[in-house]
Design a protein around this motif. Structure first.
Motif, PDB file in Angstrom:
ATOM      1  N   CYS A 110      -2.924   2.016  -3.380  1.00  0.00           N
ATOM      2  CA  CYS A 110      -3.739   1.598  -1.944  1.00  0.00           C
ATOM      3  C   CYS A 110      -5.213   1.769  -1.933  1.00  0.00           C
ATOM      4  CB  CYS A 110      -3.433   3.631  -1.040  1.00  0.00           C
ATOM      5  SG  CYS A 110      -3.623   2.999   0.802  1.00  0.00           S
ATOM      6  N   LYS A 120      -6.473  13.265   0.520  1.00  0.00           N
ATOM      7  CA  LYS A 120      -5.947  11.466  -0.071  1.00  0.00           C
ATOM      8  C   LYS A 120      -6.715  11.343  -1.418  1.00  0.00           C
ATOM      9  CE  LYS A 120      -7.256   8.120   2.563  1.00  0.00           C
ATOM     10  NZ  LYS A 120      -7.405   7.114   3.806  1.00  0.00           N
ATOM     11  N   ARG A 144       1.103   5.157  -0.577  1.00  0.00           N
ATOM     12  CA  ARG A 144       0.514   6.144  -0.130  1.00  0.00           C
ATOM     13  C   ARG A 144       0.691   7.351  -0.588  1.00  0.00           C
ATOM     14  NH1 ARG A 144      -0.561   2.557   3.658  1.00  0.00           N
ATOM     15  NH2 ARG A 144      -1.572   1.820   4.700  1.00  0.00           N
ATOM     16  N   SER A 188       0.671  -1.124  -0.127  1.00  0.00           N
ATOM     17  CA  SER A 188      -0.151  -0.588  -0.222  1.00  0.00           C
ATOM     18  C   SER A 188       1.317   1.368  -0.428  1.00  0.00           C
ATOM     19  CB  SER A 188      -0.925  -0.355   1.401  1.00  0.00           C
ATOM     20  OG  SER A 188      -1.720  -1.171   1.283  1.00  0.00           O
TER      21      SER A 188
END
Ligand code: FMN
Length: 202
Positions: free
Chosen positions: A148, A92, A15, A13
């Motif tokens: 992710c 995000k 990010r 993952s």
């Protein structure tokens, strides 16, 4: 001794992404890989929405964020903390070069008159979506892309659907951020697998 295949180990993952866009043809290939997942009784209970335009990313972040605000407020979370959490979620979602939204649909699934089997059928579709998302992330890693998985839509499928004006039957359940990895990003070290605690032989 056998080892875990390298391509499985290589998926992490990630990010943080470079700012550049991901080629739509490459995004199509990773979605195609998702569609090779096993699914119950030859169904294809998933639909995919590739979100790579700023307006759609913002709409999705706004729609899910509004629902999350309501949920957090009813949990008694302070207004300042809610702002902090929802702002971070916006950053995000809007900061990823592309998003792939995995949706579930009843199309192709069996219907049962009782709630128990109906729930099991939907559960099978969810398991299949998980397998599909893993395929997608493995294919992305193989193409040199970072991904992710983000949980958000499973908590607010209708809000995510309506934010993007999707068909009523498409219910978002998984969100994957996709982009070229930021070379400066270092993720958490993966802990060893305590196999003796996690599996048993009979
Ligand atoms: C269903 C699911 C939901 C997840 N949701 C989030 C999320 O909302 N935000 C996030 O940063 N990571 C999320 N993750 C990623 C996990 O944190 C990550 O897979 C885990 O820490 C193991 O790290 P690895 O993927 O690098 O092996 C999610 C993973 C799964 C399977």
């Amino acid at each position: 001794m056998t080892v875990v295949p390298r391509f499985i180990e290589a998926r992490r993952s990630i990010r943080a992404f470079r700012a550049d866009a991901v080629d739509r043809a490459v995004l199509d290939r990773v979605v195609e890989a998702a569609c090779l997942a096993p699914a119950p009784h030859h169904s294809r209970p998933w639909r995919w929405v590739v979100v790579d335009t700023p307006g759609a990313k913002t709409a999705l972040a706004d729609g899910m964020g509004a629902q999350w605000r309501r949920d957090l407020a009813s949990d008694g979370v302070s207004a300042a903390r809610i702002d902090e959490l929802v702002d971070a979620s916006h950053t995000k979602i809007e900061g990823a070069p592309a998003l792939v939204l995995g949706c579930l649909t009843w199309d192709g699934l069996d219907r049962y008159p009782d709630a128990t089997r109906q729930r099991a059928e939907w559960g099978m579709a969810l398991l299949s979506l998980g397998a599909a998302v893993e395929n997608l992330m493995l294919a992305a890693a193989d193409a040199g892309l970072a991904t992710c998985w983000v949980a958000a839509p499973i908590f607010c499928p209708e809000a995510a659907r309506d934010a993007l004006a999707l068909e009523a039957e498409w219910l978002p359940h998984a969100l994957v951020l996709v982009g070229h990895p930021d070379p400066g990003y270092t993720g958490r070290q993966r802990p060893p697998i305590p196999l003796d605690q996690l599996r048993e032989f009979r």
